[in-house]
Scaffold this motif. Structure first.
Motif, short mmCIF file in Angstrom:
data_model
loop_
_atom_site.label_atom_id
_atom_site.label_comp_id
_atom_site.label_asym_id
_atom_site.label_seq_id
_atom_site.Cartn_x
_atom_site.Cartn_y
_atom_site.Cartn_z
N LYS A 13 6.43 9.47 -10.16
CA LYS A 13 5.57 8.28 -10.21
C LYS A 13 5.70 7.48 -8.92
N ALA A 14 4.75 6.57 -8.72
CA ALA A 14 4.75 5.75 -7.51
C ALA A 14 5.99 4.87 -7.49
N ILE A 15 6.58 4.67 -6.30
CA ILE A 15 7.79 3.84 -6.25
C ILE A 15 7.47 2.37 -6.54
N SER A 16 6.19 2.00 -6.49
CA SER A 16 5.80 0.64 -6.89
C SER A 16 5.97 0.42 -8.39
N PHE A 33 8.70 1.18 -9.98
CA PHE A 33 10.10 0.87 -10.23
C PHE A 33 10.33 -0.64 -10.10
N GLN A 34 11.12 -1.17 -11.01
CA GLN A 34 11.31 -2.62 -11.05
C GLN A 34 12.00 -3.14 -9.79
N ASN A 35 12.94 -2.36 -9.23
CA ASN A 35 13.62 -2.84 -8.02
C ASN A 35 12.64 -2.98 -6.86
N THR A 36 11.65 -2.10 -6.79
CA THR A 36 10.60 -2.22 -5.76
C THR A 36 9.75 -3.46 -6.02
N GLN A 37 9.39 -3.67 -7.27
CA GLN A 37 8.56 -4.82 -7.62
C GLN A 37 9.27 -6.13 -7.31
N PHE A 38 10.59 -6.18 -7.57
CA PHE A 38 11.35 -7.40 -7.29
C PHE A 38 11.42 -7.67 -5.79
N MET A 39 11.58 -6.62 -5.00
CA MET A 39 11.61 -6.79 -3.54
C MET A 39 10.28 -7.34 -3.04
N LEU A 40 9.18 -6.76 -3.52
CA LEU A 40 7.85 -7.22 -3.10
C LEU A 40 7.61 -8.67 -3.52
N ALA A 41 8.05 -9.02 -4.72
CA ALA A 41 7.88 -10.39 -5.21
C ALA A 41 8.64 -11.39 -4.35
N ASP A 42 9.87 -11.05 -3.99
CA ASP A 42 10.67 -11.94 -3.13
C ASP A 42 10.06 -12.06 -1.75
N LEU A 100 11.66 -0.40 2.34
CA LEU A 100 10.77 0.21 1.35
C LEU A 100 10.09 1.46 1.88
N PHE A 101 9.86 1.51 3.18
CA PHE A 101 9.28 2.71 3.78
C PHE A 101 10.31 3.83 3.90
N GLY A 102 11.58 3.50 3.74
CA GLY A 102 12.62 4.50 3.87
C GLY A 102 12.68 5.03 5.30
N GLY A 103 12.99 6.30 5.44
CA GLY A 103 13.10 6.92 6.77
C GLY A 103 11.82 6.84 7.57
N TYR A 104 10.67 6.84 6.89
CA TYR A 104 9.40 6.75 7.61
C TYR A 104 9.25 5.41 8.34
N GLY A 105 9.87 4.35 7.80
CA GLY A 105 9.78 3.06 8.44
C GLY A 105 10.42 3.03 9.81
N TYR A 106 11.33 3.97 10.05
CA TYR A 106 12.05 4.04 11.33
C TYR A 106 11.28 4.82 12.38
N ASN A 155 0.82 -1.22 0.00
CA ASN A 155 0.00 0.00 0.00
C ASN A 155 0.85 1.26 0.00
N TYR A 156 1.92 1.25 0.79
CA TYR A 156 2.77 2.44 0.88
C TYR A 156 3.47 2.73 -0.44
N THR A 157 4.01 1.68 -1.07
CA THR A 157 4.76 1.91 -2.31
C THR A 157 3.85 2.35 -3.46
N LYS A 158 2.58 2.03 -3.39
CA LYS A 158 1.65 2.51 -4.41
C LYS A 158 1.29 3.98 -4.20
#
Length: 205
Positions: free
Chosen positions: A97-100, A102-111, A162-168, A87-90
């Motif tokens: 554009k939404a960080i979702s 970006f392919q690197n974001t998509q690969f992380m979510l898939a894994d 994926l949340f970046g600084g906000y995740g902290y 939800n956050y990346t979208k």
């Protein structure tokens, strides 16, 4: 040795039983943790569980289910954090554009999703073996606990990334899950001990 251990029910109002102050922990703040102290506690014979010398066997019999429980807790936390990350990346925008996107974001979510489902499948298999009393139930419970807790922590860690600084920040839920899931690779036997159990069973064959 193991035959010198007997299982007893200790009641909290018995004379000589006391509790220490609540521990200050990294996570699990919703569950109080304190030392239990025994000072010349006398336990009546009717409080014995099983026969004398069976305590170790009784304790070990409960560990398989406990390990499944800890694994399930890890996967529940990981699922929540994966949902939050999707939800956050979208919603989060970078470079127009939404960080979702970006392919690197998509690969992380898939894994993250793949590791979660693989861990869940092994946990369900181990739970079925423990329920049925299968001869290899202890090995599968150890495998499932190790995989679920290691993957659970990794998934939550990736969600925080994926949340970046906000995740902290405590304004978002990820940091709490990151702290709470860390102890699962220690509880009910460390994950190093889980590896010992699995390898011991393999080498017995």
């Amino acid at each position: 040795g193991a035959k010198g251990v007997t299982c007893l029910v200790i009641e909290k109002d018995m004379e000589g039983v006391s509790f220490g102050a609540n521990e200050k922990k990294l996570g699990w703040h919703s569950q109080p943790t304190a030392q239990v102290n025994f000072d010349n506690v006398r336990v009546p014979i009717e409080n014995r569980v099983g026969d004398e010398g069976e305590g170790f066997r009784i304790a070990m019999a409960g560990l398989d289910g406990g390990r499944l429980n800890i694994g399930a807790c890890s996967l529940g936390g990981a699922q929540r954090c994966l949902d939050e990350a999707v939800n956050y990346t979208k919603d989060r925008k970078q470079f127009g554009k939404a960080i979702s996107d970006f392919q690197n974001t998509q690969f992380m979510l898939a894994d993250m999703a793949t590791d979660l489902e693989a861990s869940r499948a092994l946990l369900y298999l181990a739970a079925a073996k423990v329920t049925e009393g299968a001869p290899d139930k202890t090995k599968f419970a150890a495998m499932a606990k190790r995989l679920a807790t290691d993957n659970g922590s990794k998934i939550v860690n990736d969600a925080l990334q994926l949340f970046g600084g906000y995740g902290y920040l405590q304004d978002y839920p990820i940091e709490r899950f990151w702290r709470d899931l860390r102890v699962h690779s220690i509880l009910e036997g460390t994950n190093q001990v889980m590896r010992m159990i699995v390898s011991r069973e393999l080498l017995r064959q």
